[in-house]
Design a protein around this motif. Structure first.
Motif, PDB file in Angstrom:
ATOM      1  N   ARG A   1       5.035   3.005  -0.093  1.00  0.00           N
ATOM      2  CA  ARG A   1       3.651   2.899   0.215  1.00  0.00           C
ATOM      3  C   ARG A   1       3.233   2.812   1.702  1.00  0.00           C
ATOM      4  NH1 ARG A   1      -0.906   2.478   1.147  1.00  0.00           N
ATOM      5  NH2 ARG A   1      -2.527   1.100   0.450  1.00  0.00           N
TER       6      ARG A   1
ATOM      7  N   TYR B   1       0.720 -10.725   5.044  1.00  0.00           N
ATOM      8  CA  TYR B   1       0.613 -11.060   3.713  1.00  0.00           C
ATOM      9  C   TYR B   1       0.181 -12.458   3.625  1.00  0.00           C
ATOM     10  CZ  TYR B   1       5.216 -12.897   3.713  1.00  0.00           C
ATOM     11  OH  TYR B   1       6.404 -13.642   4.170  1.00  0.00           O
TER      12      TYR B   1
ATOM     13  N   SER C   1      -5.424 -10.589   4.638  1.00  0.00           N
ATOM     14  CA  SER C   1      -4.461  -9.460   4.067  1.00  0.00           C
ATOM     15  C   SER C   1      -4.813  -9.115   2.620  1.00  0.00           C
ATOM     16  CB  SER C   1      -3.070  -9.998   4.192  1.00  0.00           C
ATOM     17  OG  SER C   1      -2.326  -8.897   3.373  1.00  0.00           O
ATOM     18  N   ALA C   2      -4.803  -7.770   2.275  1.00  0.00           N
ATOM     19  CA  ALA C   2      -4.907  -7.423   0.811  1.00  0.00           C
ATOM     20  C   ALA C   2      -3.683  -7.611   0.058  1.00  0.00           C
ATOM     21  CB  ALA C   2      -5.118  -5.997   0.841  1.00  0.00           C
ATOM     22  N   ILE C   3      -2.461  -8.100   0.727  1.00  0.00           N
ATOM     23  CA  ILE C   3      -1.224  -8.324   0.135  1.00  0.00           C
ATOM     24  C   ILE C   3      -1.128  -9.770  -0.190  1.00  0.00           C
ATOM     25  CG2 ILE C   3       1.200  -7.954  -0.024  1.00  0.00           C
ATOM     26  CD1 ILE C   3       0.873  -5.545   1.692  1.00  0.00           C
TER      27      ILE C   3
ATOM     28  N   ARG D   1       0.729  -8.899  -5.202  1.00  0.00           N
ATOM     29  CA  ARG D   1      -0.587  -8.089  -5.360  1.00  0.00           C
ATOM     30  C   ARG D   1      -1.144  -7.407  -4.118  1.00  0.00           C
ATOM     31  NH1 ARG D   1      -4.566  -9.488  -9.256  1.00  0.00           N
ATOM     32  NH2 ARG D   1      -3.681 -11.635  -9.491  1.00  0.00           N
ATOM     33  N   ASP D   2      -1.372  -6.364  -4.417  1.00  0.00           N
ATOM     34  CA  ASP D   2      -1.887  -5.474  -3.160  1.00  0.00           C
ATOM     35  C   ASP D   2      -3.056  -4.586  -3.659  1.00  0.00           C
ATOM     36  OD1 ASP D   2      -1.955  -3.912  -0.973  1.00  0.00           O
ATOM     37  OD2 ASP D   2      -0.406  -2.579  -1.397  1.00  0.00           O
ATOM     38  N   GLY D   3      -4.290  -5.283  -3.393  1.00  0.00           N
ATOM     39  CA  GLY D   3      -5.397  -4.793  -3.916  1.00  0.00           C
ATOM     40  C   GLY D   3      -5.338  -4.924  -5.219  1.00  0.00           C
ATOM     41  N   GLU D   4      -5.608  -3.812  -5.727  1.00  0.00           N
ATOM     42  CA  GLU D   4      -5.742  -3.531  -7.330  1.00  0.00           C
ATOM     43  C   GLU D   4      -4.325  -3.735  -7.838  1.00  0.00           C
ATOM     44  OE1 GLU D   4      -9.209  -3.025  -9.253  1.00  0.00           O
ATOM     45  OE2 GLU D   4      -9.340  -3.999  -7.406  1.00  0.00           O
TER      46      GLU D   4
END
Lengths: 198, 198
Positions: free
Chosen positions: B78, B29, B2-4, B59-62
Protein backbone atom coordinates in the motif's frame (compact mmCIF):
# COMPACT_ATOMS: atom_id res chain seq x y z
CA UNK A 1 6.56 -33.92 -19.75
CA UNK A 2 5.33 -31.18 -17.45
CA UNK A 3 7.67 -28.42 -16.33
CA UNK A 4 6.23 -28.65 -12.80
CA UNK A 5 7.48 -31.20 -10.28
CA UNK A 6 6.06 -31.52 -6.78
CA UNK A 7 8.24 -33.22 -4.15
CA UNK A 8 5.75 -34.65 -1.71
CA UNK A 9 4.46 -37.43 0.55
CA UNK A 10 0.91 -38.80 0.74
CA UNK A 11 0.65 -38.34 4.53
CA UNK A 12 1.42 -34.62 4.40
CA UNK A 13 -1.47 -32.19 4.60
CA UNK A 14 0.88 -29.40 3.49
CA UNK A 15 1.64 -31.28 0.27
CA UNK A 16 -2.07 -31.88 -0.23
CA UNK A 17 -2.68 -28.11 -0.16
CA UNK A 18 -0.47 -27.84 -3.24
CA UNK A 19 -2.00 -30.88 -4.97
CA UNK A 20 -5.43 -29.37 -4.42
CA UNK A 21 -4.52 -26.01 -5.94
CA UNK A 22 -2.76 -27.68 -8.87
CA UNK A 23 -5.95 -29.64 -9.54
CA UNK A 24 -8.20 -26.59 -9.23
CA UNK A 25 -5.93 -24.68 -11.61
CA UNK A 26 -6.00 -27.61 -14.02
CA UNK A 27 -2.20 -27.88 -14.08
CA UNK A 28 -0.28 -31.01 -15.00
CA UNK A 29 2.68 -31.90 -12.84
CA UNK A 30 5.00 -34.71 -11.97
CA UNK A 31 4.93 -36.12 -8.49
CA UNK A 32 8.23 -37.02 -6.87
CA UNK A 33 7.71 -39.03 -3.68
CA UNK A 34 9.98 -38.16 -0.75
CA UNK A 35 9.98 -40.85 1.92
CA UNK A 36 9.97 -38.55 4.95
CA UNK A 37 9.38 -41.49 7.31
CA UNK A 38 12.76 -42.86 6.23
CA UNK A 39 14.53 -39.51 6.51
CA UNK A 40 14.62 -38.71 2.79
CA UNK A 41 13.96 -35.02 3.47
CA UNK A 42 16.94 -34.81 5.83
CA UNK A 43 19.67 -35.75 3.37
CA UNK A 44 22.26 -33.23 2.21
CA UNK A 45 20.94 -33.65 -1.31
CA UNK A 46 17.37 -32.79 -0.34
CA UNK A 47 18.53 -29.86 1.79
CA UNK A 48 20.13 -28.40 -1.33
CA UNK A 49 16.55 -27.93 -2.50
CA UNK A 50 15.07 -26.97 0.85
CA UNK A 51 17.40 -26.07 3.72
CA UNK A 52 14.53 -26.66 6.16
CA UNK A 53 14.43 -30.32 5.18
CA UNK A 54 10.67 -30.29 4.65
CA UNK A 55 8.16 -31.09 1.98
CA UNK A 56 6.50 -29.81 -0.16
CA UNK A 57 9.02 -28.39 -2.61
CA UNK A 58 7.94 -27.25 -6.06
CA UNK A 59 10.10 -27.02 -9.13
CA UNK A 60 8.70 -25.04 -12.06
CA UNK A 61 11.27 -24.78 -14.80
CA UNK A 62 14.14 -22.81 -13.24
CA UNK A 63 12.17 -21.80 -10.16
CA UNK A 64 12.51 -23.84 -6.96
CA UNK A 65 10.17 -22.98 -4.11
CA UNK A 66 9.85 -24.50 -0.66
CA UNK A 67 7.04 -24.07 1.87
CA UNK A 68 3.39 -24.76 1.13
CA UNK A 69 2.30 -21.18 1.76
CA UNK A 70 4.93 -19.80 -0.62
CA UNK A 71 4.00 -22.38 -3.25
CA UNK A 72 0.29 -21.50 -3.03
CA UNK A 73 1.09 -17.80 -3.39
CA UNK A 74 3.31 -18.53 -6.38
CA UNK A 75 0.99 -20.88 -8.26
CA UNK A 76 -2.09 -18.74 -7.68
CA UNK A 77 -0.47 -15.64 -9.17
CA UNK A 78 1.57 -17.34 -11.87
CA UNK A 79 -1.23 -19.50 -13.25
CA UNK A 80 -4.46 -18.11 -11.81
CA UNK A 81 -4.21 -14.35 -12.20
CA UNK A 82 -6.58 -12.89 -9.63
CA UNK A 83 -8.91 -15.88 -9.54
CA UNK A 84 -7.48 -17.56 -6.44
CA UNK A 85 -5.78 -14.56 -4.88
CA UNK A 86 -6.86 -10.91 -5.02
CA UNK A 87 -4.09 -8.54 -6.02
CA UNK A 88 -5.04 -5.32 -4.22
CA UNK A 89 -3.17 -4.57 -0.97
CA UNK A 90 -6.18 -5.14 1.29
CA UNK A 91 -7.33 -8.29 -0.49
CA UNK A 92 -3.81 -9.70 -0.28
CA UNK A 93 -3.68 -8.93 3.42
CA UNK A 94 -7.01 -10.63 4.00
CA UNK A 95 -5.74 -13.79 2.34
CA UNK A 96 -2.58 -13.52 4.40
CA UNK A 97 -4.57 -13.42 7.65
CA UNK A 98 -5.95 -16.87 6.96
CA UNK A 99 -2.61 -18.19 5.72
CA UNK A 100 -1.28 -17.09 9.09
CA UNK A 101 -4.05 -18.99 10.88
CA UNK A 102 -3.22 -22.04 8.77
CA UNK A 103 0.46 -21.79 9.73
CA UNK A 104 -0.23 -21.23 13.41
CA UNK A 105 -3.35 -22.59 15.12
CA UNK A 106 -4.07 -25.12 12.37
CA UNK A 107 -0.51 -26.38 11.88
CA UNK A 108 0.73 -26.22 15.46
CA UNK A 109 -2.69 -27.25 16.79
CA UNK A 110 -4.55 -29.57 14.44
CA UNK A 111 -1.68 -30.95 12.37
CA UNK A 112 0.51 -31.60 15.41
CA UNK A 113 -2.33 -33.30 17.29
CA UNK A 114 -2.69 -35.58 14.25
CA UNK A 115 1.08 -36.13 14.19
CA UNK A 116 0.97 -37.27 17.82
CA UNK A 117 -1.78 -39.79 17.10
CA UNK A 118 -0.67 -40.98 13.65
CA UNK A 119 3.11 -40.72 13.79
CA UNK A 120 3.73 -40.85 17.54
CA UNK A 121 5.45 -37.46 17.51
CA UNK A 122 6.34 -36.12 20.97
CA UNK A 123 4.11 -33.03 21.18
CA UNK A 124 1.78 -32.13 24.06
CA UNK A 125 -1.51 -33.51 22.73
CA UNK A 126 -3.82 -31.51 25.01
CA UNK A 127 -2.03 -28.25 24.17
CA UNK A 128 -2.18 -29.00 20.43
CA UNK A 129 -5.87 -29.86 20.64
CA UNK A 130 -6.61 -26.65 22.56
CA UNK A 131 -4.78 -24.57 19.94
CA UNK A 132 -6.63 -26.40 17.22
CA UNK A 133 -9.99 -25.64 18.81
CA UNK A 134 -9.00 -21.98 19.11
CA UNK A 135 -8.33 -21.91 15.37
CA UNK A 136 -11.57 -23.72 14.58
CA UNK A 137 -13.49 -21.20 16.67
CA UNK A 138 -12.06 -18.35 14.61
CA UNK A 139 -12.95 -20.13 11.36
CA UNK A 140 -16.46 -20.90 12.61
CA UNK A 141 -17.08 -17.24 13.45
CA UNK A 142 -15.95 -16.13 10.02
CA UNK A 143 -17.84 -18.83 8.14
CA UNK A 144 -21.08 -18.10 9.94
CA UNK A 145 -21.10 -14.77 8.13
CA UNK A 146 -19.42 -15.64 4.82
CA UNK A 147 -19.47 -18.57 2.39
CA UNK A 148 -15.73 -18.39 1.87
CA UNK A 149 -12.96 -16.95 4.02
CA UNK A 150 -12.51 -13.97 1.70
CA UNK A 151 -15.79 -12.72 0.30
CA UNK A 152 -17.79 -14.56 -2.27
CA UNK A 153 -15.39 -16.92 -3.95
CA UNK A 154 -12.83 -19.49 -2.85
CA UNK A 155 -9.21 -18.39 -2.65
CA UNK A 156 -5.93 -19.90 -1.49
CA UNK A 157 -7.04 -18.87 2.02
CA UNK A 158 -9.64 -21.64 1.88
CA UNK A 159 -7.20 -24.07 0.30
CA UNK A 160 -4.59 -23.43 2.99
CA UNK A 161 -7.04 -23.89 5.86
CA UNK A 162 -9.04 -26.85 4.59
CA UNK A 163 -6.61 -29.82 4.80
CA UNK A 164 -5.76 -29.84 8.49
CA UNK A 165 -9.36 -29.03 9.39
CA UNK A 166 -10.49 -32.00 7.30
CA UNK A 167 -7.92 -34.19 9.03
CA UNK A 168 -8.60 -32.84 12.54
CA UNK A 169 -10.53 -35.92 13.73
CA UNK A 170 -7.35 -37.99 13.24
CA UNK A 171 -5.88 -35.89 16.07
CA UNK A 172 -9.03 -36.50 18.12
CA UNK A 173 -10.32 -32.99 17.56
CA UNK A 174 -14.05 -33.23 16.85
CA UNK A 175 -15.68 -30.95 14.29
CA UNK A 176 -19.09 -31.51 15.90
CA UNK A 177 -19.30 -28.04 17.37
CA UNK A 178 -18.44 -26.26 14.11
CA UNK A 179 -21.41 -26.50 11.73
CA UNK A 180 -20.38 -23.55 9.55
CA UNK A 181 -16.94 -25.09 9.12
CA UNK A 182 -18.52 -28.37 8.04
CA UNK A 183 -20.74 -26.62 5.48
CA UNK A 184 -17.71 -24.79 4.13
CA UNK A 185 -15.80 -28.07 3.77
CA UNK A 186 -18.74 -29.49 1.81
CA UNK A 187 -18.77 -26.45 -0.48
CA UNK A 188 -15.07 -26.82 -1.13
CA UNK A 189 -15.40 -30.54 -1.77
CA UNK A 190 -18.13 -29.78 -4.33
CA UNK A 191 -15.88 -27.56 -6.46
CA UNK A 192 -15.31 -28.89 -9.97
CA UNK A 193 -11.83 -30.46 -10.15
CA UNK A 194 -11.65 -30.92 -6.36
CA UNK A 195 -9.41 -33.83 -5.37
CA UNK A 196 -9.70 -35.53 -1.96
CA UNK A 197 -6.81 -36.06 0.45
CA UNK A 198 -6.64 -39.75 -0.30
CA UNK B 1 -4.15 12.95 13.27
CA UNK B 2 -2.89 9.93 11.35
CA UNK B 3 -5.33 7.55 9.69
CA UNK B 4 -3.22 4.60 10.88
CA UNK B 5 -3.63 3.12 14.35
CA UNK B 6 -1.51 0.24 15.64
CA UNK B 7 -2.87 -1.79 18.55
CA UNK B 8 0.20 -3.14 20.25
CA UNK B 9 2.24 -3.95 23.34
CA UNK B 10 5.91 -3.12 23.98
CA UNK B 11 6.85 -6.73 24.86
CA UNK B 12 5.58 -8.16 21.57
CA UNK B 13 8.11 -8.91 18.86
CA UNK B 14 5.25 -9.28 16.37
CA UNK B 15 4.13 -5.71 17.08
CA UNK B 16 7.71 -4.55 16.73
CA UNK B 17 7.84 -6.00 13.19
CA UNK B 18 5.05 -3.58 12.27
CA UNK B 19 6.59 -0.62 14.13
CA UNK B 20 9.84 -1.25 12.29
CA UNK B 21 8.22 -1.29 8.84
CA UNK B 22 6.15 1.80 9.65
CA UNK B 23 9.38 3.59 10.59
CA UNK B 24 11.24 2.42 7.47
CA UNK B 25 8.31 3.55 5.31
CA UNK B 26 8.28 6.89 7.11
CA UNK B 27 4.62 6.56 8.08
CA UNK B 28 2.98 8.37 10.98
CA UNK B 29 0.64 6.35 13.15
CA UNK B 30 -1.07 6.36 16.48
CA UNK B 31 -0.14 3.73 19.01
CA UNK B 32 -2.92 2.17 21.05
CA UNK B 33 -1.53 0.11 23.92
CA UNK B 34 -3.28 -3.21 24.62
CA UNK B 35 -2.42 -4.60 28.04
CA UNK B 36 -2.12 -8.25 27.03
CA UNK B 37 -0.71 -9.18 30.43
CA UNK B 38 -4.03 -8.10 31.97
CA UNK B 39 -6.13 -9.89 29.34
CA UNK B 40 -7.05 -6.82 27.29
CA UNK B 41 -6.74 -8.79 24.04
CA UNK B 42 -9.22 -11.41 25.29
CA UNK B 43 -12.23 -9.14 25.78
CA UNK B 44 -15.32 -9.39 23.57
CA UNK B 45 -14.66 -5.84 22.41
CA UNK B 46 -11.10 -6.61 21.29
CA UNK B 47 -12.20 -9.84 19.61
CA UNK B 48 -14.56 -7.77 17.47
CA UNK B 49 -11.36 -6.41 15.93
CA UNK B 50 -9.39 -9.66 15.97
CA UNK B 51 -11.21 -12.93 16.65
CA UNK B 52 -7.86 -14.56 17.50
CA UNK B 53 -7.47 -12.23 20.47
CA UNK B 54 -3.93 -11.27 19.51
CA UNK B 55 -1.90 -8.20 18.79
CA UNK B 56 -0.87 -6.52 16.54
CA UNK B 57 -3.98 -5.16 14.84
CA UNK B 58 -3.74 -2.31 12.36
CA UNK B 59 -6.48 0.12 11.47
CA UNK B 60 -5.95 2.21 8.34
CA UNK B 61 -9.04 4.26 7.62
CA UNK B 62 -11.77 1.71 6.93
CA UNK B 63 -9.39 -1.23 6.74
CA UNK B 64 -8.82 -3.40 9.81
CA UNK B 65 -6.10 -6.04 9.59
CA UNK B 66 -4.90 -8.57 12.17
CA UNK B 67 -1.74 -10.67 12.11
CA UNK B 68 1.75 -9.25 11.78
CA UNK B 69 2.46 -11.07 8.51
CA UNK B 70 -0.74 -9.78 6.91
CA UNK B 71 -0.01 -6.26 8.14
CA UNK B 72 3.54 -6.32 6.70
CA UNK B 73 2.19 -7.52 3.35
CA UNK B 74 -0.45 -4.79 3.37
CA UNK B 75 1.74 -1.86 4.40
CA UNK B 76 4.56 -2.81 2.05
CA UNK B 77 2.31 -2.87 -0.99
CA UNK B 78 0.00 0.00 0.00
CA UNK B 79 2.75 2.45 0.92
CA UNK B 80 5.98 1.01 -0.46
CA UNK B 81 5.16 -0.13 -3.98
CA UNK B 82 7.78 -2.72 -4.86
CA UNK B 83 10.46 -1.32 -2.55
CA UNK B 84 9.90 -3.71 0.37
CA UNK B 85 8.16 -6.50 -1.47
CA UNK B 86 8.70 -7.66 -5.06
CA UNK B 87 5.48 -8.02 -7.05
CA UNK B 88 6.33 -10.79 -9.52
CA UNK B 89 5.06 -14.28 -8.67
CA UNK B 90 8.49 -15.73 -7.93
CA UNK B 91 9.69 -12.74 -5.91
CA UNK B 92 6.49 -12.85 -3.86
CA UNK B 93 6.99 -16.55 -3.22
CA UNK B 94 10.58 -15.98 -2.12
CA UNK B 95 9.42 -13.40 0.42
CA UNK B 96 6.71 -15.80 1.54
CA UNK B 97 9.26 -18.56 2.22
CA UNK B 98 10.93 -16.40 4.84
CA UNK B 99 7.63 -15.20 6.25
CA UNK B 100 6.83 -18.88 6.72
CA UNK B 101 10.13 -19.41 8.56
CA UNK B 102 9.31 -16.41 10.75
CA UNK B 103 5.87 -17.86 11.58
CA UNK B 104 7.20 -21.35 12.26
CA UNK B 105 10.74 -21.98 13.51
CA UNK B 106 11.24 -18.41 14.70
CA UNK B 107 7.83 -17.92 16.35
CA UNK B 108 7.32 -21.43 17.75
CA UNK B 109 11.01 -21.79 18.49
CA UNK B 110 12.69 -18.51 19.40
CA UNK B 111 9.66 -16.47 20.46
CA UNK B 112 8.22 -19.26 22.57
CA UNK B 113 11.56 -19.94 24.26
CA UNK B 114 11.61 -16.25 25.17
CA UNK B 115 8.01 -16.47 26.39
CA UNK B 116 8.98 -19.32 28.71
CA UNK B 117 11.84 -17.32 30.22
CA UNK B 118 10.24 -13.85 30.28
CA UNK B 119 6.55 -14.59 30.84
CA UNK B 120 6.70 -18.04 32.41
CA UNK B 121 4.59 -19.55 29.64
CA UNK B 122 4.21 -23.36 29.84
CA UNK B 123 6.01 -24.45 26.66
CA UNK B 124 8.71 -27.11 26.42
CA UNK B 125 11.84 -24.94 26.57
CA UNK B 126 14.26 -27.49 25.12
CA UNK B 127 11.94 -28.23 22.19
CA UNK B 128 11.46 -24.51 21.50
CA UNK B 129 15.20 -23.88 21.64
CA UNK B 130 15.86 -26.77 19.26
CA UNK B 131 13.30 -25.43 16.76
CA UNK B 132 14.82 -21.99 17.10
CA UNK B 133 18.30 -23.30 16.33
CA UNK B 134 16.91 -25.13 13.28
CA UNK B 135 15.52 -21.82 12.01
CA UNK B 136 18.76 -19.99 12.75
CA UNK B 137 20.70 -22.61 10.83
CA UNK B 138 18.55 -22.01 7.76
CA UNK B 139 19.02 -18.24 8.06
CA UNK B 140 22.77 -18.63 8.52
CA UNK B 141 23.06 -20.73 5.36
CA UNK B 142 21.16 -18.17 3.32
CA UNK B 143 22.98 -15.16 4.77
CA UNK B 144 26.37 -16.67 4.13
CA UNK B 145 25.61 -16.29 0.42
CA UNK B 146 23.47 -13.15 0.36
CA UNK B 147 23.42 -9.79 2.16
CA UNK B 148 19.64 -9.89 2.51
CA UNK B 149 17.19 -12.77 2.52
CA UNK B 150 15.91 -11.86 -0.96
CA UNK B 151 18.65 -10.65 -3.24
CA UNK B 152 20.34 -7.32 -2.88
CA UNK B 153 18.00 -5.20 -0.84
CA UNK B 154 16.06 -5.53 2.39
CA UNK B 155 12.43 -6.62 2.16
CA UNK B 156 9.67 -7.52 4.59
CA UNK B 157 11.29 -10.97 4.69
CA UNK B 158 14.16 -9.43 6.66
CA UNK B 159 11.79 -7.38 8.80
CA UNK B 160 9.70 -10.42 9.67
CA UNK B 161 12.69 -12.55 10.65
CA UNK B 162 14.77 -9.98 12.51
CA UNK B 163 12.84 -9.34 15.77
CA UNK B 164 12.73 -12.82 17.29
CA UNK B 165 16.30 -13.47 16.16
CA UNK B 166 17.38 -10.27 17.90
CA UNK B 167 15.50 -11.34 21.04
CA UNK B 168 16.66 -14.98 20.92
CA UNK B 169 19.18 -14.61 23.78
CA UNK B 170 16.25 -13.78 26.10
CA UNK B 171 15.10 -17.37 25.50
CA UNK B 172 18.63 -18.59 26.19
CA UNK B 173 19.33 -19.27 22.53
CA UNK B 174 22.84 -18.04 21.77
CA UNK B 175 23.63 -16.35 18.47
CA UNK B 176 27.33 -17.17 18.89
CA UNK B 177 27.37 -19.84 16.19
CA UNK B 178 25.68 -17.66 13.58
CA UNK B 179 28.13 -15.02 12.36
CA UNK B 180 26.33 -14.29 9.08
CA UNK B 181 23.09 -13.76 10.99
CA UNK B 182 24.85 -11.31 13.31
CA UNK B 183 26.29 -9.35 10.36
CA UNK B 184 22.82 -9.23 8.79
CA UNK B 185 21.34 -7.87 12.02
CA UNK B 186 23.98 -5.16 12.06
CA UNK B 187 23.18 -4.23 8.44
CA UNK B 188 19.50 -3.99 9.26
CA UNK B 189 20.20 -1.92 12.36
CA UNK B 190 22.25 0.49 10.23
CA UNK B 191 19.37 1.29 7.87
CA UNK B 192 18.30 4.93 7.95
CA UNK B 193 15.08 5.24 9.98
CA UNK B 194 15.71 1.93 11.79
CA UNK B 195 14.10 1.86 15.24
CA UNK B 196 15.27 -0.55 17.94
CA UNK B 197 12.99 -2.93 19.86
CA UNK B 198 13.18 -0.85 23.03
Amino acid sequence: MSAITLYEHPLSGNCYKVRLLLALLGLDYQSEQVDILKGASQTAEFKQMNPRGQIPVLRDGEALIWDSMAILVYLARRYGGDAWRPSDALGEAQVMQWLALSENELLYGLARARAVKVLGRPFDLAQCQAEGHAGLGVLEGRLQESEWLIGERPTIADIACYPYVRLAPMGEVSLEGYPAVRSWMARLEALPAFVPFD
